[in-house]
Design a protein around this motif. Sequence first.
Motif, PDB file in Angstrom:
ATOM      1  N   ARG A  65      51.318 140.949   9.291  1.00 46.14           N
ATOM      2  CA  ARG A  65      50.922 139.692   9.934  1.00 46.14           C
ATOM      3  C   ARG A  65      49.553 139.815  10.569  1.00 46.14           C
ATOM      4  NH1 ARG A  65      56.604 139.092  11.743  1.00 46.14           N
ATOM      5  NH2 ARG A  65      56.000 140.295  13.569  1.00 46.14           N
TER       6      ARG A  65
ATOM      7  N   PRO B 275      57.958 136.153  19.260  1.00 44.64           N
ATOM      8  CA  PRO B 275      58.372 135.446  18.045  1.00 44.64           C
ATOM      9  C   PRO B 275      58.215 136.334  16.812  1.00 44.64           C
ATOM     10  CG  PRO B 275      56.872 134.097  19.324  1.00 44.64           C
ATOM     11  CD  PRO B 275      56.900 135.434  19.964  1.00 44.64           C
ATOM     12  N   LEU B 276      58.917 135.955  15.744  1.00 47.97           N
ATOM     13  CA  LEU B 276      58.922 136.807  14.547  1.00 47.97           C
ATOM     14  C   LEU B 276      57.608 136.734  13.782  1.00 47.97           C
ATOM     15  CD1 LEU B 276      62.543 136.161  13.343  1.00 47.97           C
ATOM     16  CD2 LEU B 276      61.628 138.220  14.394  1.00 47.97           C
ATOM     17  N   ASN B 277      56.798 135.747  14.095  1.00 47.09           N
ATOM     18  CA  ASN B 277      55.524 135.670  13.368  1.00 47.09           C
ATOM     19  C   ASN B 277      54.341 136.069  14.243  1.00 47.09           C
ATOM     20  OD1 ASN B 277      55.953 133.479  14.957  1.00 47.09           O
ATOM     21  ND2 ASN B 277      55.008 132.014  13.563  1.00 47.09           N
ATOM     22  N   THR B 278      54.604 136.973  15.182  1.00 50.03           N
ATOM     23  CA  THR B 278      53.533 137.466  16.045  1.00 50.03           C
ATOM     24  C   THR B 278      52.541 138.275  15.228  1.00 50.03           C
ATOM     25  OG1 THR B 278      55.136 137.632  17.807  1.00 50.03           O
ATOM     26  CG2 THR B 278      53.085 138.831  18.109  1.00 50.03           C
TER      27      THR B 278
ATOM     28  N   ALA C 102      54.903 143.263  11.335  1.00 49.87           N
ATOM     29  CA  ALA C 102      53.895 142.969  12.351  1.00 49.87           C
ATOM     30  C   ALA C 102      52.525 143.397  11.861  1.00 49.87           C
ATOM     31  CB  ALA C 102      54.245 143.681  13.647  1.00 49.87           C
TER      32      ALA C 102
ATOM     33  N   ASP D 253      58.925 134.685   5.695  1.00 45.93           N
ATOM     34  CA  ASP D 253      58.498 133.298   5.840  1.00 45.93           C
ATOM     35  C   ASP D 253      56.981 133.161   5.861  1.00 45.93           C
ATOM     36  OD1 ASP D 253      58.185 134.533   8.190  1.00 45.93           O
ATOM     37  OD2 ASP D 253      59.369 133.139   9.399  1.00 45.93           O
ATOM     38  N   PHE D 254      56.295 134.151   5.402  1.00 51.63           N
ATOM     39  CA  PHE D 254      54.834 134.010   5.306  1.00 51.63           C
ATOM     40  C   PHE D 254      54.363 134.819   4.098  1.00 51.63           C
ATOM     41  CE2 PHE D 254      53.511 138.211   6.776  1.00 51.63           C
ATOM     42  CZ  PHE D 254      54.690 138.669   7.320  1.00 51.63           C
TER      43      PHE D 254
END
Lengths: 435, 937
Positions: free
Chosen positions: B41, A327-330, B38, B73-74
Amino acid sequence: MIGGLFIYNHKGEVLISRVYRDDIGRNAVDAFRVNVIHARQQVRSPVTNIARTSFFHVKRSNIWLAAVTKQNVNAAMVFEFLYKMCDVMAAYFGKISEENIKNNFVLIYELLDEILDFGYPQNSETGALKTFITQQGIKSQHQTKEEQSQITSQVTGQIGWRREGIKYRRNELFLDVLESVNLLMSPQGQVLSAHVSGRVVMKSYLSGMPECKFGMNDKIVIEKQGKGTADETSKSGKQSIAIDDCTFHQCVRLSKFDSERSISFIPPDEEFELMRYRTTKDIILPFRVIPLVREVGRTKLEVKVVIKSNFKPSLLAQKIEVRIPTPLNTSGVQVICMKGKAKYKASENAIVWKIKRMAGMKESQISAEIELLPTNDKKKWARPPISMNFEVPLAPSGLKVRYLKVFEPKLNYSDHDVIKWARYIGRSGIYETRC
Amino acid sequence: MPAVSKGDGMRGLAVFISDIRNCKSKEAEIKRINKELANIRSKFKGDRALDGYSKKKYVCKLLFIFLLGHDIDFGHMEAVNLLSSNRYTEKQIGYLFISVLVNSNSELIRLINNAIKNDLASRNPTFMGLALHCIANVGSREMAEAFAGEIPRILVAGDTMDSVKQSAALCLLRLYRTSPDLVPMGDWTSRVVHLLNDQHLGVVTAATSLITTLAQKNPEEFKTSVSLAVSRLSRIVTSASTDLQDYTYYFVPAPWLSVKLLRLLQCYPPPDPAVRGRLTECLEAILNKAQEPPKSKKVQHSNAKNAVLFEAISLVIHHDSEPNLLVRACNQLGQFLQHRETNLRYLALESMCTLASSEFSHEAVKTHIETVINALKTERDVSVRQRAVDLLYAMCDRSNAQQIVAEMLSYLETADYSIREEIVLKVAILAEKYAVDYTWYVDTILNLIRIAGDYVSEEVWYRVIQIVINRDDVQGYAAKTVFEALQASACHENLVKVGGYILGEFGNLIAGDPRSSPLTQFHLLHSKFHLCSVPTRALLLSTYIKFVNLFPEVKGTIQDVLRSDSQLKNADVELQQRAVEYLRLSTVASTDILATVLEEMPPFPERESSILAKLKKKKGPSTVTDLEEAKRERSADVNGGPEPAPASTSAVSTPSPSADLLGLGAAPPVPAGPPPSSGGLLVDVFSDSPSAAAPLAPGSEDNFARFVCKNNGVLFENQLLQIGLKSEFRQNLGRMFIFYGNKTSTQFLNFTPTLICSDDLQANILGPTKPVDPAVDGGAQVQQAVNIECVSDFTEAPVLNIQFRYGGTFQNVSVKLPITLNKFFQPTEMASQDFFQRWKQLSNPQQEVQSIFKAKHPMDTEVTKAKIIGFGSALLEEVDPNPANFVGAGIIHTRTAQIGCLLRLEPNLQAQMYRLTLRTSRETVSQRLCELLSEQF
């Protein structure tokens, strides 16, 4: 017809520009650069229409080849030509790169002069071209008048792809059946779509002007031959394959194929592609992918993937690579696999699992824990399919070479004297399983 | 990013950006970004809390990625956290991220608003500034809701820093623009006005912008700003250029502020004399300064100076009260007409256009006529030429009309295609309006057709013909001129049309001359015949038949032509029919009949020039009309004289261009538009008072009668408007939907339908109506619902009065709304016995009304039955002993009472008469119902 041909580097700078017709102006060069290479959004269509001018482009690594025309041309012909052009360049100087193109500037213009005339494609057979377009500077002083006229008669003659008087001490023949198998499978293992596109590539080192005849387990041929003996039909019926469509090299006699469905030809010297074909029925799927994805809350995902090899245990598949999208929010990934190496590649948003070799009728497994970052977007993850790459020594379509006979009436060698080699290689095309 | 100083630079960010810049292809860029995302995140996810610096760095990277066109989106939470940091750079990045990326996400908005509130409450000016900027940048409704009350307080608080005040004023302006309803007006407004007196010019500039916008909506509340603005302006104008230091721009003192102040003043009428004197001084000073030699060669200097000057001139024009200033402004603009800056020339011409419509400066504008004409000829920029044409049109009056029209005509030959049509229209209008000598008019228009035939619209040549027909004195001249014009080897089709028409009517006036004998005339016209389109040929055929009447000697020739196969068997139905009919007419009819049928056209009724309407339509009704109208009023003055200016007659829409003005053979000429006498609309161009209600539209009485027996249909229709009705009634309640359809392509403005009821009617039926949208688009339909309650019985019907503005003229339409007593009828079924029992009960002489009347329509039983049912009562079969008679019964419902009602209709077929008898429990009801019903048969 093609009005002009441009080659650009990745920045959109023009490396080669050859205009064949007056209706293409200089501004066409810029139009393509501005509207396609520098376009804001990614250009997906290989054909672009700008101000009533059509641009057909192919991209090789960072190099753009664009054919331009103002007329209503056969697009398939233009692309065939562009691919051929790539093949020719590759045959002359290897990889198509900016540096190679710059170094072979003159050669490319020479080639372009030869293979396109007033925008009409001409002989683009590498073997033939190499006889008179050479990389060793100007050779014409050393060539005698006779040699020159020989070239002329050959190039303009009936068999333009093979010159006369070729002599080999050992008459040898290599036949490669190269196939790529494409698959889309549902998570439950149902085949949604599958097809094989294959090529028969031949490398011939034969003396004289040999006449060859190629036979394979084409269903129509087998049935036609087996008309007389019923039991043979039933025996070979299983092994024969249904070819959906095929195209041949120009050396194949199409009239004979149409009437007798036999493939006979005088081959060019050295390597060439004898035929291309496509099948959709009874495809052997070398690998089966069984995915298992579990979402644990909003911030965790568990993925388990099993692959099973589905061919004779004696065969070895190579270069196996399974690509599991994340997923893109990994925000973090832990992977455990029994065989091969697996790694999370953030730049591609995927877990890549590589196995060097794998025998038939085996299975292997990978499991991964993916940590997710909660986002404020309510969009659900689209779950792109798991894709796979591999290479197996078999033809997934089931195609078998039955014979390849060589006749050379003038020279004294027979079919038995020719040393023949055949091999089958099946590669993955787009081989995907939904999860 | 100026805030990121060297010591504070974010190395990671710089590396990332340079990586992206070095990417060779899009794919490589996407890969790099995915990797970075990544990484971020995992950093945000990590258990270890991030320090402010890294948070800022990652948020910055996200912002950069977002600006490259990727979705983010974050990271919103981290950005919000940054807001509560005490370091400027971190707070700034947080605000930056939020103002770029935040959408109306409910939970986050609350957090953000909280942070902003804290910053606004802090006394730190930088933080307050950041918060205000964020509010203004986001500018959403939520923001306005949260802070609209707070910001005015900051703006007027005594201890607020100047920079914060500036930000607050602009922030408030932004919120007011997005959601004016949320910004409360209050006592702060008066204190805002006093900001114009502030020491700090930045604050004044910001406040002026705010006040100008606010004053446009609430002029009363900000009236006091006028005197303050004037005094501020005079201080700026009189200051030496060095006094204002930072606010002097290339030697011009505070140009932006000056322009804004002048704009503010344009929201108000000229102030009272004391202030006005001062303002006049200021304006004079500005005009004087324009005369001074420039203090700098730089273009910025002259730009700033001219900006102030032009704004001052538009203020002068807006006030339109100081002749002296107007003339000076005009002279100043005159100088600009020859300036080498194209923009200046354009602006000068544009301003002059408005100046030309002021009575004080009109003469002054006229002195520049030579320059303007010169500009028309030599100007390189087409938009400037267009303005020059506009100005010429605006400055034209009787004294210079001939010259201007001549110049425009000569320019037309080389004019750009884009403005040709407009010039043609303008020439046509000017020529007509200022024509003293109508031969000149005819010459001009024929010239116009010759030069730019393709751009001459139908209206133009219709108009020529109307004028020639209406004026006896030019007819002969016109005939001669067109005859000569037609002799050119190639002439435009429009010329053939005009020629055909005029020669057909007045060819006899020049027939005496042997050079233009009847036969020559005919041959000349016929030589053009084959080159023309079908409508023109049709017109020419009519001309021929007129020739037959005018010149009996060419009858044979013409009959031969009509008889030829190419006419009689023409593929075009219209041509064929004309040829056949005309041929027949010419052979059958005697000369007397011919002379009557083909008599000369009677004069057309005067009306507004259709060309003017067309020009208006071309420019859009709203923009030009005012100027146009002002001009027209003036032109009426100028023309004064005996002949009515075409515009002063009541005006209707563009007449529907009927292809052929001749009318078919015997048919009397029908003017293309409705003559004003038909009175369908009462229109007065000059009266803007909508109070005078129009008399009832004719025909509406008929319609009214029709609606007695039905509920739905078209109530009223003319060229502009259609009114449809749909109504339903139940007991004493009713609802009526009125549909107003705009039949034109132009918007109706100020569309106000009102329901007029006389007082006693108002008491008896209640009809609250909702107002409709004041603008009705062309071709659109709006709906209005009227609720009706019948309180007690009534006789009159309410009148619907509709007023609207169409293309600059007020239209006023009145129609009677068909709300009649019988609408509240409820049918009752009863047996014969019951009926007669009740009939007898209502035997009181006041309760019965009888009427005997002649049938107006054929006496058809079925139709009569339908009408009685439509009237509302039940139709009772087999009650009356005589089957030919009709009997009905019902109850009228009002709020207060229910009135039983019986009726009997006896037709007499021989005499074509009816006898109608009505018996109800109330006398007035019987009376009214009888009236209504007797109208129906």
